[in-house]
Design a protein around this motif. Structure first.
Motif, mmCIF file in Angstrom:
data_model
loop_
_atom_site.group_PDB
_atom_site.id
_atom_site.type_symbol
_atom_site.label_atom_id
_atom_site.label_comp_id
_atom_site.label_asym_id
_atom_site.label_seq_id
_atom_site.Cartn_x
_atom_site.Cartn_y
_atom_site.Cartn_z
ATOM 1 N N GLY A 808 39.290 9.487 -110.882
ATOM 2 C CA GLY A 808 40.392 10.337 -110.482
ATOM 3 C C GLY A 808 41.225 9.722 -109.390
ATOM 4 O O GLY A 808 41.781 10.418 -108.546
ATOM 5 N N ALA A 810 40.415 7.143 -106.985
ATOM 6 C CA ALA A 810 39.678 7.145 -105.721
ATOM 7 C C ALA A 810 40.400 6.390 -104.622
ATOM 8 O O ALA A 810 40.268 6.703 -103.450
ATOM 9 C CB ALA A 810 38.296 6.548 -105.933
ATOM 10 N N GLU A 813 42.379 8.272 -101.956
ATOM 11 C CA GLU A 813 41.629 8.911 -100.888
ATOM 12 C C GLU A 813 41.145 7.913 -99.860
ATOM 13 O O GLU A 813 41.252 8.133 -98.660
ATOM 14 C CB GLU A 813 40.435 9.644 -101.489
ATOM 15 C CG GLU A 813 39.590 10.350 -100.471
ATOM 16 C CD GLU A 813 40.376 11.396 -99.725
ATOM 17 O OE1 GLU A 813 39.917 11.813 -98.664
ATOM 18 O OE2 GLU A 813 41.484 11.771 -100.188
ATOM 19 N N SER A 822 43.166 15.278 -101.587
ATOM 20 C CA SER A 822 43.705 15.566 -102.912
ATOM 21 C C SER A 822 42.523 15.807 -103.827
ATOM 22 O O SER A 822 41.941 14.903 -104.364
ATOM 23 C CB SER A 822 44.536 14.386 -103.413
ATOM 24 O OG SER A 822 43.740 13.236 -103.508
ATOM 25 N N SER A 823 42.151 17.020 -103.934
ATOM 26 C CA SER A 823 40.936 17.328 -104.676
ATOM 27 C C SER A 823 41.188 17.273 -106.171
ATOM 28 O O SER A 823 42.163 17.774 -106.681
ATOM 29 C CB SER A 823 40.448 18.718 -104.292
ATOM 30 O OG SER A 823 39.392 19.095 -105.151
ATOM 31 N N VAL A 824 40.262 16.622 -106.837
ATOM 32 C CA VAL A 824 40.308 16.578 -108.286
ATOM 33 C C VAL A 824 40.331 17.989 -108.860
ATOM 34 O O VAL A 824 40.956 18.273 -109.849
ATOM 35 C CB VAL A 824 39.076 15.804 -108.819
ATOM 36 C CG1 VAL A 824 38.904 16.043 -110.303
ATOM 37 C CG2 VAL A 824 39.237 14.328 -108.522
ATOM 38 N N SER A 825 39.660 18.883 -108.170
ATOM 39 C CA SER A 825 39.494 20.225 -108.735
ATOM 40 C C SER A 825 40.827 20.945 -108.897
ATOM 41 O O SER A 825 40.977 21.780 -109.757
ATOM 42 C CB SER A 825 38.568 21.048 -107.833
ATOM 43 O OG SER A 825 39.154 21.172 -106.552
ATOM 44 N N SER A 828 42.323 19.778 -112.410
ATOM 45 C CA SER A 828 41.586 19.727 -113.655
ATOM 46 C C SER A 828 40.509 20.773 -113.678
ATOM 47 O O SER A 828 40.190 21.423 -112.697
ATOM 48 C CB SER A 828 40.948 18.355 -113.816
ATOM 49 O OG SER A 828 39.767 18.309 -113.051
#
Lengths: 834, 285
Positions: A808, A810, A813, A822-825, A828
């Motif tokens: 995602g 990395a 970050e 920036s959270s993947v969650s 997605s």
């Protein structure tokens, strides 16, 4: 064992024996004192808040929330430590007017590269410290980011340090005409039939040692002990004392077992100083261990030079002159030997060739990137790459076979010692013999025939053969020479031998290993010198309280300089023991023979005394000669009078898939002359590792910054370090011409493979596709670059700077430090993983 | 690095897992093999409130036959997939692609279903599942539903699996007999993700290609079917020339990313070369 040895019962010599390394079991299993394994009572843990921007004024640092977080003991900002942090040292002012902007360990009012420390969290656990990192709120006022060296040296360029006049730190010149080691370079070029010029790029590399950097500091009263994963405990002690004001005799530095360095741990790190300052403030032991992301982003990088190379020759292929101009990226600051790395290379550009004229110029240039510094080879890989690449280009220009051109110009075996146009006195060697062996190992003629067949049939896979005939200056270094180069220290090495009462032997070396196998090799040296069993020898190192004098491990110097000190110390032990033996045997010293660890009396069979028995006798000290101290321990300091000059011929056969640009090494053969080989297994291992690293520069590794100064190769997903699966079998061989400058005859092997291999690989790829119109491909030779060079011309061009999307993205970050999350969650419904 | 704090649940059945997901709060992550989730958590790219670990849900492991389909449990590890005789016989494309996933250690922990739901565009299995017309069985508290491969991939790292759902198994049509398959992966080092890869399954009849199914890896945010190539191949002669002509359409409609490994135009070029090679090999030429 030969029949002769069986008859006499004498053990076979240790030197030359392929012993497995005695230190490996604990190193490989990790059951040892890696710094991060240290746990001290009451120890606090540090985590560093790092700049997510490359160039900015710090307008505010709010640590309130972090200070209030669970488990946090203290938070320090640059302002808190400004008065006492001083500047990290630069020990190599290569010119008298070199500009050094100073290097704070923690940024106070401005940041100059992504990853620079802006605050330090101190907490009761590592997790608590890490959790608090994101709670520090830093306001940055952005400044223009300087990344491109060619732009940075232009008039009116944005400045990295706006209190300086320019981005140029120094202008270093070596001119053979002016130095009296060669003729006038401009004249040589004016008179030449042929001149070939190239602009070559040494990409930025990351040392990528296996063990991350780690520091533990324990204060005890006014004494401090620092454990650090460093190559240089002795130098670090002196430098840390000077930076922090802790008196040198109150500071003990220990490098326990250290897991690799490649020059990357030849440094006085900001975090080492911060640990000392904070331990002093708090009176508590502290530990800092970096993450891999921090390591890639903030540990010093290597290489990063633009090389403008001109070569002059006559039509027959006799070289007439060499002119080199470098732009060398310093990064944002000068670290320990940042400016010296490209300058050291100055002496190696002429390679093994008899140039009558030579001029070298180098500008050290500041950019908003992490500082560069030593990386395996340090100046010499760059020089070797340039000369071996330009020799191939000249061969093409002249229509000559590239090996024939080299042969025509290299120093012949009967010309040693040979003083080069750069003023170095090459000690010994035979380039022709090494080359012949390498050609046979490779199967050169058959591969050339196959290459011809593939060309004629227009095969989609083309084959090329690359040559690198190299030498290097090793065994750093003669102290007087280092002094003449304005280096801040000498190049001697120290050793001591302690004969224990039971006959066991402790060897104390100032040459601190970080994976090279010193314990094994030094044991072999001492076993032969003293005639004691290999197993009876223990090698102590890395602790300034045990090994009080030393200059540590880098520049392929350990065996050549440190090993020589060990041998000299052993000689002194024998000399002292001889007096005791003569006394106890009631014989004249002159009548004693020392062999196989035993003094015997000439002409008196059976009368003799072992050196291990003498160790016990002198421990008891009941009976020893008048006027002699009751000890056979000894120490020695060895300072070489010249460098040593390993050489070799490296050949690479490369397959290039012209449809995709994918390059694959078909075969690699090399014959190295590293002088006396103490342990063939260790030498082979060093060559293999060096080849891997040199090939990695050619094909895989590159530290890439985006236009904002973010390191986008921030994880090993995008900074590609090859594994054994990606590398070919290596066919290696040796010739042996002993080095006359040290008692062992060794020349050094730590960097050879890394220095020699890179141009062999690139030359091979070019040889495969030159008939398709390709004249250069920029390193690393990514498939995309090779494909573009074949199908669109040029050198393959810049890569897109965005990190790949694995994990995602990395890299976003890791370069953003504690900043934007920036959270993947958010993007997605990531529900699982692989 | 150290992950941010999180709650942890370790159910032993699918029902328990669904309950744990429902009870886990706003941001729940399901841990299958952990080979992508743990790294992103360690990098603090993901900071879930709750992690539901499926490691003990044994009913999700294993491969079985069900009529014309293979049924692969979502928690079947890559190494178990590689060793499975049914997959070797009826879906060798899956085995071939799985063998290229990362390294041996990762394959021992990473799972078939986890990789599919993670939906990394550079991951190898989504394009394979797409090429094989797999079906995805998704369980929720309200029951199970089946989603065809073409609807499973929604966007970058996003699938049809809803927030309170779980992928439980993947049904893959058995292909044997005249089907040939090939996974052509292009990367720079052995353990790396695909820069571009092509999964091809080809059925030959009488010297012709009767049917071709082609999945593209990393040619956009989701895996893609190379529809133009499939159309061109249908009924074409099984010759290198015909295959090359068809493969030239491989990049049509793709919008690959530009990154360190490759710019978009190079990815598109690679897609055509790799498609030609994959189809050629799958067609037995």
């Amino acid at each position: 064992m030969t029949a002769v040895e069986d008859r006499t019962g004498a053990p076979s010599p240790e030197i030359g024996k392929a012993r497995k390394r005695k230190e490996d079991a604990r190193l490989i299993t990790g059951r040892t004192t890696w710094t991060d394994n240290m746990v001290l009572p009451g120890m606090l843990h540090l985590a560093v808040v790092r700049s997510p921007v490359a160039h900015a004024r710090i307008t505010n640092v709010d640590v309130t929330a972090a200070a209030d977080a669970p488990g946090v003991v203290a938070v320090f900002t640059g302002a808190d430590l400004a008065e006492e942090q001083g500047s990290l040292p630069c020990a190599w002012p290569v010119t008298p007017d070199m500009v050094n902007p100073g290097h704070p360990s923690i940024a106070v009012d401005r940041v100059n590269h992504v990853g620079e420390a802006v605050a330090v969290i101190v907490a009761r656990s590592k997790a608590a410290a890490q959790d608090a990192v994101e709670l520090v709120d830093v306001d940055y006022d952005g400044l223009p980011v300087v990344l491109d060296m060619e732009e940075a040296v232009e008039g009116g360029a944005d400045l990295v340090h706006d209190h300086l006049e320019s981005n140029t730190s120094y202008h270093f010149v070596f001119d053979a005409g002016e130095m009296g080691t060669g003729s006038d370079t401009e004249q040589a070029f004016a008179d030449a039939d042929v001149v070939v010029s190239r602009r070559l790029i040494q990409q930025r590399l990351i040392p990528a040692f296996m063990e991350p950097r780690s520091v533990v500091v324990q204060p005890q009263g006014d004494n401090y002990t620092m454990w650090s994963a460093t190559q240089i405990p002795h130098i670090l002690r002196v430098m840390a004392a000077m930076v922090t004001g802790i008196p040198e005799h109150k500071l003990r530095v220990v490098a326990p077992d250290v897991g690799g360095g490649f020059g990357g741990k030849l440094q006085v790190n900001p975090e080492e100083i911060l640990c000392l300052l904070i331990a002093r403030r708090l009176g508590k032991p502290v530990k800092w261990t970096e993450t891999r992301s921090e390591s890639l982003m903030t540990a010093h990088h290597g290489r990063d030079q633009i090389q403008y190379v001109d070569i002059a020759a006559d039509r027959e292929g006799n070289v007439k002159g060499l002119r080199v101009r470098l732009l060398a990226d310093m990064g944002a600051y000068l670290r320990l030997i940042t400016p010296g790395v490209p300058a050291l290379g100055a002496f190696m550009y002429p390679g093994i060739y008899k140039f009558p004229a030579y001029r070298f110029e180098c500008d050290g240039v500041f950019t908003n990137k992490v500082p560069t510094d030593a990386y395996r080879g340090a100046g010499r890989p760059e020089a070797t790459f340039a000369i071996e690449r330009i020799m191939d280009e000249l061969a093409v220009e002249l229509g000559m076979d590239p090996m024939e051109l080299r042969r025509k110009n290299w120093i012949n075996a009967d010309e040693f010692p040979f003083t080069t146009v750069a003023g170095l006195a090459y000690d010994s060697g035979d380039y022709e013999t090494a080359t012949q062996q390498a050609l046979e190992l490779l199967g050169y003629d058959e591969l050339r025939a196959e290459q011809q067949r593939r060309r004629e049939s227009g095969d989609r896979v083309q084959l090329g053969i690359g040559i690198s005939t190299f030498t290097e200056m090793c065994g750093l270094a003669p102290s007087r020479v280092l002094g003449s180069l304005s280096f801040g220290a000498g190049g001697w090495e120290h050793a001591a031998i302690r004969m224990l009462p039971t006959g066991k032997v402790e060897v104390v070396t100032g040459s601190t290993p970080h994976g090279q196998g010193h314990e094994t090799a030094w044991s072999q040296l001492v076993a032969d010198s003293l005639g004691v069993p290999f197993e009876d020898i223990e090698v102590l190192h890395g602790d300034t309280a045990i090994s009080s004098r030393g200059l540590d491990t880098y520049g392929s110097r350990s065996l050549v300089v440190g090993g020589s000190a060990v041998v000299k110390a052993a000689d002194k032990v024998i000399a002292k023991a001889r007096k005791i033996a003569a006394h106890l045997l009631e014989a004249s010293e002159d009548d004693l023979e020392f062999s196989g660890g035993r003094f015997s009396v000439r002409g008196t069979p059976g009368a003799g005394l072992g050196i291990q028995e003498i160790a016990l006798a002198i421990f008891a000290a009941h009976d020893y000669p008048e006027g002699v101290e009751p000890s056979i321990d000894a120490e020695a300091t060895f300072d070489p009078e010249n460098f040593s000059f390993p050489h070799g011929t490296h050949l690479c056969a490369m397959e290039v898939d012209t449809e995709t640009g994918f390059v694959k090494i078909r075969k690699y053969a090399c014959v190295d002359d590293v002088g006396t080989i103490v342990n063939p297994l260790i030498v082979e291992g060093q060559v293999h590792g060096g080849l891997a690293q040199g090939i990695a520069q050619a094909l895989y590794e590159e530290a890439v910054y985006d236009a904002d100064g973010n390191l986008t190769t921030g994880t090993f997903v995008d900074y590609l370090v090859p594994s054994a699966a990606d590398l070919p079998h290596f066919d290696t061989g040796n010739t042996v011409h002993t080095a006359p400058g040290n008692p062992i005859g060794a020349k050094g092997v730590g960097e050879a493979g890394c220095i020699a291999s890179t141009p062999a690989v690139v030359n091979a790829a070019l040889d495969a596709v030159r008939h398709l119109g390709v004249t250069d491909i920029r390193m690393p030779l990514t498939p995309e670059r090779v494909w573009r060079a074949i199908h669109a011309g040029g050198d393959g061009g810049d890569r897109a700077t965005a990190g790949s999307n694995a994990y995602g993205g990395a890299q976003t970050e890791t370069t953003a430090g504690g900043g934007a999350r920036s959270s993947v969650s958010n993007a997605s419904s990531l529900g699982g993983d692989r | 690095m150290i992950p941010a704090p999180f709650e942890y649940a370790r159910p032993t059945t699918v029902d328990e897992a669904l309950q744990a997901i429902a009870a886990g709060g706003e941001d729940v992550k399901v841990l299958a093999g952990g080979q992508s989730l743990i790294p992103v958590m360690r990098l603090r790219l993901a900071a879930p409130e709750t992690v539901v670990d499926l490691g003990r849900v044994t009913e999700l492991r294993g491969v079985r036959e069900d009529g014309d389909a293979l049924v692969i449990g979502a928690m079947t590890t890559h190494s178990d997939v590689l060793a499975d005789p049914l997959i070797g016989r009826y879906a060798p494309l899956i085995a071939e692609a799985t063998a290229t996933v990362a390294d041996r250690q990762v394959r021992h922990r990473g799972t078939f279903g986890g990789a599919l739901v993670h939906a990394d565009p550079a991951g190898d299995l989504p394009a394979v599942a797409l090429a094989l017309d797999a079906e995805f069985v998704i369980a929720g508290t309200g029951g199970r539903r089946t989603v065809p491969a073409r609807e499973f991939s929604v966007d970058y790292l996003t699938t049809a699996v809803g927030e309170e759902e779980l992928l439980v198994e993947v049904r893959v049509p058995k292909l044997d007999g005249q089907w040939g398959m090939r996974y052509e992966k292009f990367n720079r080092v052995a353990q790396a993700w695909s820069i571009v890869a092509v999964a091809a399954a080809v059925r030959r009849e009488n010297g012709h290609i009767a049917e071709a199914r082609i999945g593209l890896t990393n040619m956009g945010p989701t895996p893609l079917r190379a529809g133009a190539v499939e159309a061109a191949l249908a009924g074409a002669e099984a010759t290198p020339e015909a295959i090359a002509a068809a493969a030239a359409h491989a990049a049509e409609g793709t919008e690959p990313s530009s990154d360190l490994n490759a710019q978009a135009d190079y990815r598109q070029h690679l897609a055509t070369v790799l498609t030609r090679r994959a189809v050629t090999a799958a067609a037995g030429l």
